[in-house]
Design a protein around this motif. Structure first.
Motif, mmCIF file in Angstrom:
data_model
loop_
_atom_site.group_PDB
_atom_site.id
_atom_site.type_symbol
_atom_site.label_atom_id
_atom_site.label_comp_id
_atom_site.label_asym_id
_atom_site.label_seq_id
_atom_site.Cartn_x
_atom_site.Cartn_y
_atom_site.Cartn_z
ATOM 1 N N UNK A 41 27.250 2.101 -30.948
ATOM 2 C CA UNK A 41 27.839 1.486 -29.755
ATOM 3 C C UNK A 41 27.018 1.826 -28.517
ATOM 4 N N UNK A 42 26.612 3.082 -28.415
ATOM 5 C CA UNK A 42 25.837 3.532 -27.256
ATOM 6 C C UNK A 42 24.483 2.830 -27.180
ATOM 7 N N UNK A 43 23.866 2.631 -28.331
ATOM 8 C CA UNK A 43 22.501 2.092 -28.359
ATOM 9 C C UNK A 43 22.447 0.562 -28.337
ATOM 10 N N UNK A 44 23.480 -0.096 -28.850
ATOM 11 C CA UNK A 44 23.424 -1.560 -28.979
ATOM 12 C C UNK A 44 24.537 -2.289 -28.227
ATOM 13 N N UNK A 45 25.567 -1.561 -27.769
ATOM 14 C CA UNK A 45 26.758 -2.152 -27.144
ATOM 15 C C UNK A 45 27.643 -2.876 -28.162
ATOM 16 N N UNK A 46 27.288 -2.800 -29.438
ATOM 17 C CA UNK A 46 28.107 -3.429 -30.484
ATOM 18 C C UNK A 46 29.118 -2.417 -31.022
ATOM 19 N N UNK A 71 19.218 -9.168 -34.681
ATOM 20 C CA UNK A 71 20.258 -10.210 -34.708
ATOM 21 C C UNK A 71 21.077 -10.166 -33.424
ATOM 22 N N UNK A 72 21.462 -8.961 -32.998
ATOM 23 C CA UNK A 72 22.253 -8.816 -31.776
ATOM 24 C C UNK A 72 21.500 -9.349 -30.559
ATOM 25 N N UNK A 73 20.203 -9.101 -30.532
ATOM 26 C CA UNK A 73 19.398 -9.492 -29.383
ATOM 27 C C UNK A 73 19.116 -10.989 -29.354
ATOM 28 N N UNK A 74 18.853 -11.560 -30.518
ATOM 29 C CA UNK A 74 18.367 -12.940 -30.567
ATOM 30 C C UNK A 74 19.426 -13.971 -30.951
#
Length: 492
Positions: free
Chosen positions: A454-459, A431-434
């Motif tokens: 946060x580290x892996x997704x920036x979310x 979802x974050x990517x697309x």
């Protein structure tokens, strides 16, 4: 005017930056990281400021002003606070300049070193609580409800107009209370004031919630927030309200004599919104043609553009619209009659479209003959011809109310469409990517999991929503038990 404006779908960041400049809201300054807020942008900020100030005073707050400079020792008194702001502080070390001996200009006078360095305020808790120590002696002095409108400096490396600058404008409320319960009530009240302002005046739907421990304000026990969703699917923190407990009262020894004759530390809050709201306003509503401003915050709510070739035609139109302009102003509507002969009507149309003026009235010689006027809505770009009669002022007023409501509803619908319930980490990353947007997901409540995501997704976890439903589930990352969902998003 809007020709060449980048499209949101192709380069959202370039679209935003170019729009801020072309709509004459602000521009970058020669001073690194700072901005110049231009008159049109400042007019919007003034409307925000006036409405918020009215709401603050309605809840019992009064305005004061405290120094821009804070002695370095003040920041050392509250450990979490200084740690939170240390890397962002601008420091004044000297108090005088002198001419260079080689005639090359001015230099810092080494003999003018300050005994104690001064910090340019990043926020004012420390200097204000130092004053409260002298203002509060008894329960009769409480609650103390103070707000200040000011500028602050936080030394940012990556800056963007309105959203993140080294210097910005804001308000900061600082209150002192006799009990924990009163302070928590105040913290929640001010979060709700911000939410009401965002939704009713900015036409910006927001989520109300509490920050996680790692996202709290430095020195607070709890941080309440409102979170908004921008059109690129990123979240923006639109306002925060902090329950400080007795941390600052103890750091600055602020005590009061109770009704029972005891001596106790007061309970504190602080809360603030900034010119970042300008960024939220732009990014939440505007389109590829320019700004879309909700009428309540538009510096010009109605612009009247006469279409003429001869001075006699302009004179006739001017006389015709003078009365309606006056009637609208009596209804509280801000109106501009643009009779410039240096620009053609088409150029003016594009200018006011770019600047987000909610309603544009156009009148030419044929309209004079027919007793009509063309009205164009900025939000939908729809045009319609109306009779120029005594009902027109009320019609325009109702149109402005409709625009205010529909701009909000459009933003709300967008947020609802961009809010996703996910139950796995893979689904969240997808979802974050697309798609982007708000993600409602289970979290195990640990700072370790929060930091890993946060580290892996920036979310980040934007908030734990207020009145959150209890729902048994498993953390999307660790698989550990979770009792409620939280809101994740990439953010500004």
């Amino acid at each position: 005017m809007s020709k060449g404006l980048p499209k949101r779908s192709e380069d959202y960041s370039a679209w935003y930056n170019e729009l801020v400049k072309r709509a004459e809201l602000a521009e970058t300054s020669e001073v690194r990281g700072c901005m110049v807020i231009k008159p049109y942008g400042y007019a919007i900020w003034e409307k925000m400021q006036a409405q918020l100030d009215k709401m603050f005073k309605a809840t019992g707050h009064t305005n004061a002003y405290f120094p821009l400079f804070i002695p370095k020792s003040y920041l050392s008194k509250e450990a979490d606070h200084v740690e939170g702001f240390a890397k962002e502080c601008a420091v004044v070390t000297h108090h005088r300049l002198k001419n260079a001996e080689d005639g090359s200009g001015v230099v810092v006078d080494p003999e003018a070193k300050l005994e104690e360095e001064l910090i340019v305020r990043p926020t004012s808790e420390t200097v204000i609580w130092n004053s409260y120590k002298n203002w509060i002696q008894s329960y009769r002095d409480l609650p103390l409800l103070i707000n200040q409108w000011a500028n602050v400096v936080r030394w940012e490396l990556r800056t963007r107009l309105f959203l993140r600058t080294a210097e910005f404008l804001w308000q900061e409320g600082h209150t002192a209370h006799a009990t924990r319960e009163e302070a928590v009530e105040e913290t929640v009240r001010m979060m709700n004031v911000y939410a009401e302002f965002a939704e009713k005046h900015m036409a910006l739907p927001v989520l109300r919630g509490v920050k996680t421990e790692s996202e709290r304000f430095a020195g607070a026990l709890d941080t309440y927030c409102i979170e908004a969703l921008m059109q690129d699917g990123k979240a923006l923190q639109a306002g925060t309200s902090h329950f400080l407990g007795q941390n600052f009262a103890k750091a600055f020894d602020v005590k009061f004599a109770t009704k029972e004759g005891g001596l106790e530390h007061v309970w504190g809050t602080s809360w603030g919104v900034s010119t970042r709201l300008m960024g939220a306003l732009i990014m939440a509503h505007s389109d590829d043609n320019g700004l879309v401003l909700p009428p309540k915050l538009a510096p010009i709510q109605v612009v009247i553009v006469p279409i003429f070739r001869k001075s006699e035609e302009l004179e006739a139109i001017s006389q015709k619209v003078a009365g309606i302009k006056e009637q609208l102003e009596e209804l509280g509507v801000s109106v501009k009659f643009d009779d410039r002969d240096t620009h053609k009507p088409g150029w003016k149309f594009a200018e006011y479209e770019l600047k987000g003026v909610p309603l544009r009235l156009a009148m030419g010689p044929r309209d004079l003959e027919n007793g009509t006027v063309e009205i164009a809505r900025r939000d939908t770009l729809e045009k319609q011809t109306y009779q120029f009669d005594e009902a027109l002022p009320q019609t325009i007023k109702k149109l402005l109310d409709t625009i205010q409501e529909e701009v909000y509803n459009k933003a709300l619908q967008f947020r609802e469409e961009k809010t996703y319930r996910v139950d796995s980490y893979e689904e969240m990353k997808e979802v974050l990517e697309e798609k982007g947007g708000f993600i409602s997901a289970h979290w195990d409540g640990t700072a370790e999991t929060e930091a890993k995501i946060k580290e892996e997704t920036k979310a980040t976890i934007r908030c734990i929503p207020l009145n959150n439903e209890q729902e048994e589930g498993k953390c999307i990352y660790s698989g550990k038990p979770s009792s409620q969902r939280v809101i994740f998003a990439k953010a500004y």
